[in-house]
Design an enzyme around this catalytic site. Sequence first.
Site, short mmCIF file in Angstrom:
data_model
loop_
_atom_site.label_atom_id
_atom_site.label_comp_id
_atom_site.label_asym_id
_atom_site.label_seq_id
_atom_site.Cartn_x
_atom_site.Cartn_y
_atom_site.Cartn_z
N LYS A 69 0.82 -1.21 0.00
CA LYS A 69 0.00 0.00 0.00
C LYS A 69 0.86 1.26 0.00
O LYS A 69 0.66 2.16 -0.80
CB LYS A 69 -0.94 -0.03 1.21
CG LYS A 69 -1.96 1.11 1.25
CD LYS A 69 -2.95 0.87 2.37
CE LYS A 69 -4.01 1.95 2.40
NZ LYS A 69 -5.02 1.71 3.45
N GLU A 119 9.06 -6.03 5.09
CA GLU A 119 9.25 -7.37 4.55
C GLU A 119 9.12 -7.36 3.02
O GLU A 119 9.90 -7.99 2.31
CB GLU A 119 8.23 -8.33 5.15
CG GLU A 119 8.33 -8.49 6.66
CD GLU A 119 7.40 -7.55 7.42
OE1 GLU A 119 7.04 -7.87 8.55
OE2 GLU A 119 7.05 -6.47 6.86
N GLY A 162 -5.88 -3.06 4.04
CA GLY A 162 -5.12 -4.15 3.44
C GLY A 162 -5.88 -5.45 3.37
O GLY A 162 -5.88 -6.14 2.35
N ARG A 163 -6.55 -5.83 4.47
CA ARG A 163 -7.25 -7.11 4.49
C ARG A 163 -8.56 -7.08 3.70
O ARG A 163 -9.24 -8.10 3.57
CB ARG A 163 -7.51 -7.53 5.94
CG ARG A 163 -8.25 -6.50 6.78
CD ARG A 163 -8.12 -6.85 8.27
NE ARG A 163 -8.68 -5.84 9.16
CZ ARG A 163 -8.03 -4.76 9.56
NH1 ARG A 163 -6.81 -4.52 9.12
NH2 ARG A 163 -8.59 -3.90 10.39
N GLU A 214 -7.49 -9.42 12.85
CA GLU A 214 -6.92 -8.07 12.71
C GLU A 214 -8.00 -7.01 12.80
O GLU A 214 -7.74 -5.89 13.24
CB GLU A 214 -6.16 -7.96 11.38
CG GLU A 214 -5.23 -6.76 11.30
CD GLU A 214 -4.24 -6.85 10.15
OE1 GLU A 214 -3.23 -7.56 10.30
OE2 GLU A 214 -4.49 -6.24 9.11
N HIS A 225 -8.58 -36.33 11.09
CA HIS A 225 -7.50 -37.18 11.59
C HIS A 225 -6.42 -36.36 12.30
O HIS A 225 -5.30 -36.83 12.46
CB HIS A 225 -6.90 -37.96 10.43
CG HIS A 225 -7.89 -38.86 9.76
ND1 HIS A 225 -8.11 -40.16 10.17
CD2 HIS A 225 -8.76 -38.63 8.74
CE1 HIS A 225 -9.06 -40.70 9.42
NE2 HIS A 225 -9.46 -39.80 8.54
N LYS A 285 5.66 -3.20 13.69
CA LYS A 285 6.45 -2.60 12.62
C LYS A 285 7.40 -1.53 13.17
O LYS A 285 8.57 -1.46 12.80
CB LYS A 285 5.54 -1.97 11.58
CG LYS A 285 4.75 -2.94 10.73
CD LYS A 285 3.89 -2.16 9.74
CE LYS A 285 3.05 -3.07 8.88
NZ LYS A 285 2.20 -2.29 7.94
#
Length: 560
Positions: A206, A212, A267-268, A353, A384, A495
């Site tokens: 953004k 990262e 962002g999400r 978030e 399982h 951050k």
Amino acid sequence: MFQLTRSVTWQALQGLQAQTANDRIRDYFAAEPERFEKMSLRVDGLFLDYSKQPVSEAVLAKLIELANHSALVQRRAQMFSGDIINVTEDRPVLHTALRNLGDDPVMVDGQDVMPEIQRTREQIRSFSEAVRNGEWTGYSGERIKDVVNIGIGGSDLGPNMACRALLKYRHPELSFHFVSNVDGAHIQKVLNRLNPATTLFIVSTKTFSTQETLLNAHTARRWFLDNAGPEADVGAHFIAASTNKAAAMAFGIREENVFEFWAWVGGRYSMWSSIGLPIALSIGFQGFMELLEGAYAMDQHFLSAPFAENMPVLMALIGIWHINFQGAETQAIVPYDQALHQLPAFLQQLDMESNGKSVDIFGHPVDYKTGPIVWGQTGSNGQHAFFQLLHQGTRYVPIDFIASLKPEPGMEEHHFALLTNMLAQANAFMEGSQTGSRLDPYSCPGNRPSSVLLLDELTPKNLGALIALYEHKVFVQGVIWNINSFDQWGVELGKRIAGEISERIDAHSQDFDASTQGLLALVRGHFASGGVPSHGAPSGGERSDEVTAKGKAGKRGRKS
């Protein structure tokens, strides 16, 4: 000041919880022969059965009353109209505008944002078609064969999940890779398989400042320059989805290849924007538009359906019943569809978030639980693995089962087994294994809650509706809890401290606690010979700068 837990409706729900604590879900079916018909509904290609939830008619009526007494109607209208509802960041919340297919304007600060959105859609269409039909070529004149999306969080989870879910729609000559982890092993593993002449990188960030993502992007550019030879053209192989055009251009990306989105896109919630470019490249622009169509249809349902018939509202209210009155700490997402194996991770970010907050919109501490811990994986693998705890453990865990009804050609036997396993599990969680004897210590108690969400078929449109459904569910819960679902100060804190540690690692580590100082000393010891690397800095020396300039002015990487 309004206090949720002191409201008459909240206290009535607490009373109902005490009254129904010993009720069994299967007894509701015995008393209500039409319970399945009453507690299921369809929205286009999605069908929801919530009849196996521990919710009596009285509880459901009171939950709907809770929604009616909240600010939901007002906040919902404000979100869709572009009013500022992200109060801590002073922004509107308009991911719904990104998939708006109607004719009405959407105003932000007195300006209709729909023309900008439509221009970006056209940019995505033009670019995706050029790559898919081979008009867009790399520095060698060869068509693109591999697309690498470099992002993290919402810039990775949404497009990653959608591309994997819709794999059967993928262009047969394109492969897609997603790099998110700052661990160098992640990007190295991807790069080792690629040919620089036929690889396209999408830098999805953004602000074009995410630590990262930038470190991975610079590593990818260095790999490209080291392996592409003297004809290397950064501008033909790197594009960006970002609000920061200047920073993207400084990286070497051509201005016309920076795909815009806006500060009011969280962002999400951004897969509907240019962050969804990998989706358009994979399934085609028409498929991307079908994804938007499904989300838009769910938006219209959310806006218009009465709360008692509103799929996102009902899912949200049942979640509130579990979290605030039944003591649930978690929510399991179990898709019985291998194509949806990334969905639990995507919904984990969306929910945790958004609603992982302990203060209300006014900054006051809340005295009730908010967002659950969201987790899960695909069935039938989960049967399982962790289903033992869900059946017989001491935890109270609501489950959302999700599946598509239509089998792949030739896989009918597998799909039948998959669906019958899911239905068997939903039944077993409700019924348990009691045979009348209360003395059997090994029986499963049952009375465990679940919903079943069925897609007619896993198509772009139905996937879009499914994601929008969960977005609105999270929004409804945030409104009722009176929290801001659209900021993420915990993420920002991490951050900031990462940046501070990186800057102070040599001279000022004494500013941190003794544990952090000791751990930093161990880290410094492993970088002693070469010094601590500069954080996130581009590398490649003069050659990098020269080729970056060439990338800005080069002719290739456009429609031939």
